[in-house]
Write an enzyme that holds these catalytic residues in place. Sequence first.
Site, short mmCIF file in Angstrom:
data_model
loop_
_atom_site.label_atom_id
_atom_site.label_comp_id
_atom_site.label_asym_id
_atom_site.label_seq_id
_atom_site.Cartn_x
_atom_site.Cartn_y
_atom_site.Cartn_z
NE ARG A 1 -3.88 -2.00 -0.15
CZ ARG A 1 -3.62 -3.16 -0.77
NH1 ARG A 1 -2.47 -3.33 -1.43
NH2 ARG A 1 -4.49 -4.14 -0.76
CD GLU B 1 -5.78 0.71 2.12
OE1 GLU B 1 -5.59 -0.28 2.86
OE2 GLU B 1 -6.36 0.62 1.02
CB SER C 1 -9.35 -1.44 3.82
OG SER C 1 -9.90 -2.65 3.43
C1 LIG Z 1 -15.79 -0.04 -2.22
C2 LIG Z 1 -14.31 0.15 -2.23
C3 LIG Z 1 -13.47 -0.93 -2.40
C4 LIG Z 1 -12.08 -0.77 -2.41
N1 LIG Z 1 -11.28 -1.86 -2.57
C5 LIG Z 1 -9.94 -1.71 -2.60
C6 LIG Z 1 -9.09 -2.84 -2.80
O1 LIG Z 1 -9.53 -3.97 -2.97
N2 LIG Z 1 -7.75 -2.63 -2.81
C7 LIG Z 1 -7.20 -1.40 -2.65
O2 LIG Z 1 -5.97 -1.27 -2.69
N3 LIG Z 1 -7.98 -0.31 -2.46
C8 LIG Z 1 -9.33 -0.44 -2.43
N4 LIG Z 1 -10.12 0.66 -2.24
C9 LIG Z 1 -9.50 1.98 -2.00
C10 LIG Z 1 -9.26 2.83 -3.25
O3 LIG Z 1 -10.20 2.51 -4.27
C11 LIG Z 1 -7.84 2.66 -3.79
O4 LIG Z 1 -6.87 3.04 -2.83
C12 LIG Z 1 -7.62 3.49 -5.06
O5 LIG Z 1 -6.40 3.13 -5.63
C13 LIG Z 1 -7.62 4.99 -4.81
O6 LIG Z 1 -7.62 5.65 -6.08
P1 LIG Z 1 -8.35 7.05 -6.30
O7 LIG Z 1 -8.12 7.47 -7.68
O8 LIG Z 1 -9.75 6.97 -5.87
O9 LIG Z 1 -7.51 7.95 -5.30
P2 LIG Z 1 -8.02 9.22 -4.47
O10 LIG Z 1 -8.90 8.73 -3.36
O11 LIG Z 1 -8.58 10.25 -5.38
O12 LIG Z 1 -6.65 9.73 -3.87
C14 LIG Z 1 -5.91 8.90 -2.97
C15 LIG Z 1 -4.50 9.51 -2.83
O13 LIG Z 1 -3.83 9.41 -4.07
C16 LIG Z 1 -3.38 10.70 -4.48
N5 LIG Z 1 -3.43 10.77 -5.94
C17 LIG Z 1 -4.48 10.50 -6.77
N6 LIG Z 1 -4.11 10.67 -8.05
C18 LIG Z 1 -2.80 11.06 -8.04
C19 LIG Z 1 -1.85 11.40 -9.05
N7 LIG Z 1 -2.15 11.40 -10.34
N8 LIG Z 1 -0.59 11.75 -8.66
C20 LIG Z 1 -0.28 11.78 -7.33
N9 LIG Z 1 -1.12 11.48 -6.34
C21 LIG Z 1 -2.38 11.11 -6.69
C22 LIG Z 1 -4.32 11.69 -3.81
O14 LIG Z 1 -3.73 12.96 -3.70
C23 LIG Z 1 -4.53 11.00 -2.46
O15 LIG Z 1 -3.42 11.27 -1.63
C24 LIG Z 1 -11.51 0.53 -2.23
C25 LIG Z 1 -12.37 1.63 -2.08
C26 LIG Z 1 -13.75 1.44 -2.07
C27 LIG Z 1 -14.63 2.65 -1.91
#
Ligand SMILES: Cc1cc2nc3c(=O)[nH]c(=O)nc-3n(C[C@H](O)[C@H](O)[C@H](O)COP(=O)(O)OP(=O)(O)OC[C@H]3O[C@@H](n4cnc5c(N)ncnc54)[C@H](O)[C@@H]3O)c2cc1C
Length: 281
Positions: free
Chosen positions: A158, A276, A207
């Site tokens: 992570r 996380e 999570s």
């Molecule tokens: C129902 C559900 C299920 C999930 N299941 C999983 C799972 O199985 N495994 C898992 O790992 N995660 C899971 N997640 C968590 C999440 O989906 C992941 O961590 C995902 O990768 C986050 O991506 P995001 O684009 O939504 O990031 P955001 O929530 O928009 O941002 C998260 C972080 O990343 C940074 N960020 C985003 N884009 C960039 C970029 N281009 N450059 C630099 N920094 C950036 C943001 O500034 C922030 O610090 C789940 C979430 C939900 C709601």
Amino acid sequence: MIRKYNVSLKRYCTFKIGGCAKTICFPKTENEFLKEIFLCKNQSKKFFILGNGSNVLFHDEGFDGKIISTRLLNTISVCGENEIHCDAGVNLNVLCRYCAENGLKGIENLFGIPGSVGGAIMMNAGAFGCEICQFVKKIKILKDREIIEKSPTNFSYRKGPLGKDEILLSATFSLEKGIKQDILASQKLIMEKRKSSQPYGLPSAGSVFKRGKYFLPAKLIDEWGLKGLKKGGAMISDKHAGFIVNFDKAKSDDVLFLINYVEDYAKKRGYNFERELVVVK
Ligand SMILES: Cc1cc2nc3c(=O)[nH]c(=O)nc-3n(C[C@H](O)[C@H](O)[C@H](O)COP(=O)(O)OP(=O)(O)OC[C@H]3O[C@@H](n4cnc5c(N)ncnc54)[C@H](O)[C@@H]3O)c2cc1C
């Protein structure tokens, strides 16, 4: 470029919680993205890069700066032998479907993670024994004011390869040849697994805590009987103890109360839970 002012952040995160952002902008090209970042940097303005908002908790007081969303940075293409190139804002499900369409396998287990490529690489997203780092061949990042392309190696659980203040612009994934129907069938199976074990019907940010070296926070929370614990409109999911869900117009403070409660509860029993979830103020 699309710009919106005093917009509720509830609309831009899967938790459906948060106050307003002064400005939110949606660059459509890498150039627009870079311009917007440089503008903030030059004016020493506070900004936050938002992917799909599936791992963030916004405060109810809102965000006193500019949110730069990658949502419209969504170009995806096949490049080279078994490789796919994506902008930072490409949704992981779109990437998985695109792989299937092009007969490329590998990342099926990540199907259903509701994040963007940028957010997933930032967090080294993973599921069912697979992590995105296994497929990342190259990344293009902005480091201070310099654009760098590299093959990242420093991923861990992570934790992606980006340093503080580094921004992902695009990525190239390396996959294997596969059969479209088989890949689609695997994705379907993964989605069914997710739906049976995770609270998909309610807003959440996945999570809340990272897995420990020798323990699983969700398992411990379950054993401690904390499933179903409520504060305001937030609840420790009764389906998956690692999730906090927004079951009725939860406030950010409701969620933070539950997070702090669990962290204290764990500490008293000798466990250090690491978050996380990214809390944005
Ligand atoms: C129902 C559900 C299920 C999930 N299941 C999983 C799972 O199985 N495994 C898992 O790992 N995660 C899971 N997640 C968590 C999440 O989906 C992941 O961590 C995902 O990768 C986050 O991506 P995001 O684009 O939504 O990031 P955001 O929530 O928009 O941002 C998260 C972080 O990343 C940074 N960020 C985003 N884009 C960039 C970029 N281009 N450059 C630099 N920094 C950036 C943001 O500034 C922030 O610090 C789940 C979430 C939900 C709601």
